[in-house]
Design an enzyme around this catalytic site. Sequence first.
Site, PDB file in Angstrom:
ATOM      1  CG  PHE A 117      -3.501  15.546   1.433  1.00 47.06           C
ATOM      2  CD1 PHE A 117      -4.390  14.528   1.728  1.00 47.06           C
ATOM      3  CD2 PHE A 117      -3.084  15.689   0.118  1.00 47.06           C
ATOM      4  CE1 PHE A 117      -4.869  13.669   0.748  1.00 47.06           C
ATOM      5  CE2 PHE A 117      -3.551  14.844  -0.880  1.00 47.06           C
ATOM      6  CZ  PHE A 117      -4.452  13.840  -0.563  1.00 47.06           C
ATOM      7  CD  GLU A 149      -3.085   0.907   0.370  1.00 46.65           C
ATOM      8  OE1 GLU A 149      -2.500   1.697  -0.402  1.00 46.65           O
ATOM      9  OE2 GLU A 149      -4.288   1.028   0.643  1.00 46.65           O
ATOM     10  CG  ASP A 150      -1.085   4.855  -1.244  1.00 41.54           C
ATOM     11  OD1 ASP A 150      -1.749   4.220  -0.393  1.00 41.54           O
ATOM     12  OD2 ASP A 150      -1.616   5.670  -2.025  1.00 41.54           O
ATOM     13  NE  ARG A 160      -2.127   8.702  -9.275  1.00 43.81           N
ATOM     14  CZ  ARG A 160      -2.833   8.282  -8.232  1.00 43.81           C
ATOM     15  NH1 ARG A 160      -2.210   7.916  -7.140  1.00 43.81           N
ATOM     16  NH2 ARG A 160      -4.147   8.249  -8.265  1.00 43.81           N
ATOM     17  CG  ASP A 162      -5.628   9.343   6.705  1.00 42.11           C
ATOM     18  OD1 ASP A 162      -5.423   9.555   7.911  1.00 42.11           O
ATOM     19  OD2 ASP A 162      -6.195  10.176   5.965  1.00 42.11           O
TER      20      ASP A 162
HETATM   21  P1  IMP Z   1      -7.397   5.236   4.561  1.00 40.60           P
HETATM   22  O1  IMP Z   1      -8.462   4.291   4.062  1.00 40.60           O
HETATM   23  O2  IMP Z   1      -7.970   6.401   5.329  1.00 40.60           O
HETATM   24  O3  IMP Z   1      -6.295   4.542   5.345  1.00 40.60           O
HETATM   25  O4  IMP Z   1      -6.771   5.927   3.312  1.00 40.60           O
HETATM   26  C1  IMP Z   1      -6.005   5.240   2.455  1.00 40.60           C
HETATM   27  C2  IMP Z   1      -5.981   5.863   1.091  1.00 40.60           C
HETATM   28  O5  IMP Z   1      -6.319   7.263   1.109  1.00 40.60           O
HETATM   29  C3  IMP Z   1      -4.586   5.764   0.554  1.00 40.60           C
HETATM   30  O6  IMP Z   1      -4.411   4.560  -0.152  1.00 40.60           O
HETATM   31  C4  IMP Z   1      -4.471   7.005  -0.285  1.00 40.60           C
HETATM   32  O7  IMP Z   1      -4.917   6.728  -1.591  1.00 40.60           O
HETATM   33  C5  IMP Z   1      -5.404   7.997   0.335  1.00 40.60           C
HETATM   34  N1  IMP Z   1      -4.669   8.957   1.210  1.00 40.60           N
HETATM   35  C6  IMP Z   1      -4.733   9.050   2.564  1.00 40.60           C
HETATM   36  N2  IMP Z   1      -3.933  10.029   3.014  1.00 40.60           N
HETATM   37  C7  IMP Z   1      -3.337  10.560   1.927  1.00 40.60           C
HETATM   38  C8  IMP Z   1      -2.362  11.623   1.742  1.00 40.60           C
HETATM   39  O8  IMP Z   1      -1.867  12.284   2.670  1.00 40.60           O
HETATM   40  N3  IMP Z   1      -1.998  11.870   0.455  1.00 40.60           N
HETATM   41  C9  IMP Z   1      -2.488  11.170  -0.610  1.00 40.60           C
HETATM   42  N4  IMP Z   1      -3.374  10.176  -0.480  1.00 40.60           N
HETATM   43  C10 IMP Z   1      -3.805   9.879   0.782  1.00 40.60           C
HETATM   44 MG    MG Z   2      -4.667   5.119  -2.770  1.00 44.15          MG
END
Ligand code: IMP
Ligand code: MG
Length: 184
Positions: free
Chosen positions: A156, A103-104, A169, A107
């Site tokens: 962010f 994963e990237d 990206r 959050d």
């Molecule tokens: P989560 O489901 O809240 O954990 O969010 C995960 C997804 O939200 C990641 O795979 C990202 O695509 C996107 N995301 C969350 N925070 C960021 C950020 O700071 N920058 C860019 N994408 C984010």
């Molecule tokens: Mg993502």
Amino acid sequence: MKITNEKLDIERILYTPKQIAGRVDEIARTLTERYGGERPVMACVLKGASFFYIDLCRSMRSHIEMDFISVSSYGSKSKSSGVVRLIKDLDTNIEGKHVILVEDIIDSGLTLKYLIELFSSRKPASITTVSFLKKTDCGKQAAQADIFGFEIPNEFVVGYGLDYAGYYRNLPYIGVLKPECYSE
Ligand code: IMP
Ligand code: MG
């Protein structure tokens, strides 16, 4: 041709290309040691993890299978809603195989939770979750990565695969996006 400079939208750089490369090599070494002769399936979560995934796979010194999955979470552009939509599934049948989910960023952890549940239902031998970044608010996360690259503040960020509204990206570093460049 009009040239836009994406760098102008960056408040500060958190990790340089050199720092990123160093950390990716360390993670690749850890995974190579852990998986030795197991031939794991490396599953890339598109599109955010793409650069991390490719660099990681290239640095691994064991046999791996490469595959891709694409999900999108509904919600505003800078916050995940937790409602995840599957856009492209893996091609590989992961039953009985060791899977490394790449994963990237974590959050809320809701996207990761969804993916772990989806993969678990397919009876893999094991699942290891690897995320390039995680935000500091750990306690509240619905799921956490087993291995992560860097822990970052709750801001962010973009670059090295991470986007805002589809852009940034391709920046080679991780940078904090200026708040005036995004809307909640
Ligand atoms: P989560 O489901 O809240 O954990 O969010 C995960 C997804 O939200 C990641 O795979 C990202 O695509 C996107 N995301 C969350 N925070 C960021 C950020 O700071 N920058 C860019 N994408 C984010
Ligand atoms: Mg993502």
